[in-house]
Design a protein around this motif. Sequence first.
Motif, PDB file in Angstrom:
ATOM      1  N   THR A 168      -2.714  -9.402  -4.756  1.00 50.51           N
ATOM      2  CA  THR A 168      -2.224 -10.751  -5.020  1.00 50.51           C
ATOM      3  C   THR A 168      -0.929 -10.726  -5.826  1.00 50.51           C
ATOM      4  N   TRP A 169      -0.831  -9.837  -6.787  1.00 52.36           N
ATOM      5  CA  TRP A 169       0.415  -9.613  -7.525  1.00 52.36           C
ATOM      6  C   TRP A 169       0.383  -8.249  -8.187  1.00 52.36           C
ATOM      7  N   ARG A 170       1.572  -7.751  -8.553  1.00 52.87           N
ATOM      8  CA  ARG A 170       1.678  -6.552  -9.384  1.00 52.87           C
ATOM      9  C   ARG A 170       1.892  -6.963 -10.829  1.00 52.87           C
ATOM     10  N   GLN A 171       2.678  -7.988 -11.045  1.00 52.08           N
ATOM     11  CA  GLN A 171       2.836  -8.569 -12.379  1.00 52.08           C
ATOM     12  C   GLN A 171       2.960 -10.078 -12.227  1.00 52.08           C
ATOM     13  N   ARG A 172       2.271 -10.777 -13.084  1.00 52.58           N
ATOM     14  CA  ARG A 172       2.406 -12.235 -13.173  1.00 52.58           C
ATOM     15  C   ARG A 172       2.478 -12.603 -14.635  1.00 52.58           C
ATOM     16  N   GLY A 173       3.673 -12.918 -15.086  1.00 56.00           N
ATOM     17  CA  GLY A 173       3.865 -13.239 -16.495  1.00 56.00           C
ATOM     18  C   GLY A 173       3.568 -12.048 -17.385  1.00 56.00           C
ATOM     19  N   ARG A 174       2.586 -12.205 -18.270  1.00 55.50           N
ATOM     20  CA  ARG A 174       2.175 -11.117 -19.166  1.00 55.50           C
ATOM     21  C   ARG A 174       0.929 -10.406 -18.642  1.00 55.50           C
ATOM     22  N   ASP A 199      10.771  -5.210 -20.121  1.00 55.68           N
ATOM     23  CA  ASP A 199      11.516  -6.180 -19.320  1.00 55.68           C
ATOM     24  C   ASP A 199      11.010  -7.605 -19.503  1.00 55.68           C
ATOM     25  N   GLY A 200       9.862  -7.764 -20.107  1.00 56.98           N
ATOM     26  CA  GLY A 200       9.356  -9.082 -20.409  1.00 56.98           C
ATOM     27  C   GLY A 200       8.592  -9.730 -19.270  1.00 56.98           C
ATOM     28  N   PRO A 201       8.009 -10.895 -19.539  1.00 64.24           N
ATOM     29  CA  PRO A 201       7.202 -11.582 -18.527  1.00 64.24           C
ATOM     30  C   PRO A 201       8.026 -11.954 -17.288  1.00 64.24           C
ATOM     31  N   ARG A 202       7.460 -11.698 -16.121  1.00 60.73           N
ATOM     32  CA  ARG A 202       8.082 -12.056 -14.847  1.00 60.73           C
ATOM     33  C   ARG A 202       7.033 -11.880 -13.766  1.00 60.73           C
ATOM     34  N   ASP A 203       7.419 -12.155 -12.536  1.00 61.71           N
ATOM     35  CA  ASP A 203       6.509 -11.992 -11.405  1.00 61.71           C
ATOM     36  C   ASP A 203       7.025 -10.887 -10.496  1.00 61.71           C
ATOM     37  N   LEU A 204       6.120  -9.960 -10.125  1.00 62.79           N
ATOM     38  CA  LEU A 204       6.471  -8.853  -9.238  1.00 62.79           C
ATOM     39  C   LEU A 204       5.450  -8.749  -8.117  1.00 62.79           C
ATOM     40  N   GLU A 205       5.950  -8.480  -6.915  1.00 61.11           N
ATOM     41  CA  GLU A 205       5.094  -8.311  -5.753  1.00 61.11           C
ATOM     42  C   GLU A 205       4.510  -6.895  -5.723  1.00 61.11           C
ATOM     43  N   PRO A 206       3.390  -6.703  -5.046  1.00 58.06           N
ATOM     44  CA  PRO A 206       2.805  -5.356  -4.927  1.00 58.06           C
ATOM     45  C   PRO A 206       3.709  -4.395  -4.180  1.00 58.06           C
ATOM     46  N   LEU A 207       3.568  -3.113  -4.491  1.00 55.23           N
ATOM     47  CA  LEU A 207       4.227  -2.058  -3.739  1.00 55.23           C
ATOM     48  C   LEU A 207       3.392  -1.743  -2.497  1.00 55.23           C
ATOM     49  N   SER A 208       4.049  -1.221  -1.466  1.00 52.64           N
ATOM     50  CA  SER A 208       3.344  -0.856  -0.243  1.00 52.64           C
ATOM     51  C   SER A 208       2.553   0.425  -0.445  1.00 52.64           C
ATOM     52  N   TRP A 209       1.484   0.555   0.314  1.00 43.04           N
ATOM     53  CA  TRP A 209       0.699   1.781   0.278  1.00 43.04           C
ATOM     54  C   TRP A 209       1.542   2.966   0.749  1.00 43.04           C
ATOM     55  N   GLU A 210       1.373   4.093   0.068  1.00 40.95           N
ATOM     56  CA  GLU A 210       2.055   5.318   0.479  1.00 40.95           C
ATOM     57  C   GLU A 210       1.259   5.960   1.604  1.00 40.95           C
ATOM     58  N   ARG A 211       1.931   6.181   2.715  1.00 44.99           N
ATOM     59  CA  ARG A 211       1.286   6.805   3.861  1.00 44.99           C
ATOM     60  C   ARG A 211       1.540   8.309   3.835  1.00 44.99           C
ATOM     61  N   PRO A 212       0.590   9.107   4.274  1.00 44.04           N
ATOM     62  CA  PRO A 212       0.815  10.564   4.304  1.00 44.04           C
ATOM     63  C   PRO A 212       1.914  10.915   5.277  1.00 44.04           C
ATOM     64  N   GLU A 213       2.651  11.953   4.948  1.00 45.74           N
ATOM     65  CA  GLU A 213       3.711  12.401   5.844  1.00 45.74           C
ATOM     66  C   GLU A 213       3.103  13.006   7.114  1.00 45.74           C
TER      67      GLU A 213
END
Length: 214
Positions: A168-174, A199-213
């Motif tokens: 749902t999120w990686r960061q939301r505010g604090r 960096d302080g409170p902010r909103d960040l989206e999730p990172l994508s899953w790392e796929r095996p090479e």
Amino acid sequence: MTTYYTSDQHFGHLNIIRFCDRPFPGAPAMNARLVELWNETVSDDDTVWVLGDVALGALDESLAHVDRLAGRKILVPGNHDRCWEGERTLRKGEPEARERRRTKERQRYLDAGFAEIHDRPDPVAVGGQNVVLSHFPFEGDSHGEDRFVEYRPVDRGSWVVHGHVHNTWRQRGRQINVGVDAWGGRPVPAAAIAALLADGPRDLEPLSWERPEP
């Protein structure tokens, strides 16, 4: 020695693949990749705080993966963990019987490879700031309406490092979500948490899953 934070592996849970759009054909492939990403990241000298929901499905089979994970592992149980404090109220039976069952379940998680289990740990210092560790954020959920409100930490102006909300999120505010669905499947080092705090409170989206090479 490095400290890491993570949550919501959901070892053995087939439906989590669809629910969180994890890039796996089934639970065995997911389990193997989770172990691989963890052990590429964490060494045996490191400490990892697992903020809940480590294993579902056939529990003995799912918990067996914990012993394959490097580092000293500390569990803060989530609502899907059999040793979660909320199990005392959700299960039927007399309070004493429910507590005996929970004590027995806690031992299963310790036997599986967790060094410690803390329901509500004291705040920890990260990057010079004290942060709350919890399975739950102060507010917000992956299912719409907030669940388990009585088990959430109280927002008194601090930061919380948590799981529960999946992608749902990686960061939301604090609120910093360290669940595997927000960090490409890997545990999150304390230095990365410290950088977000700086960096302080902010909103960040999730990172994508790392796929095996290939």
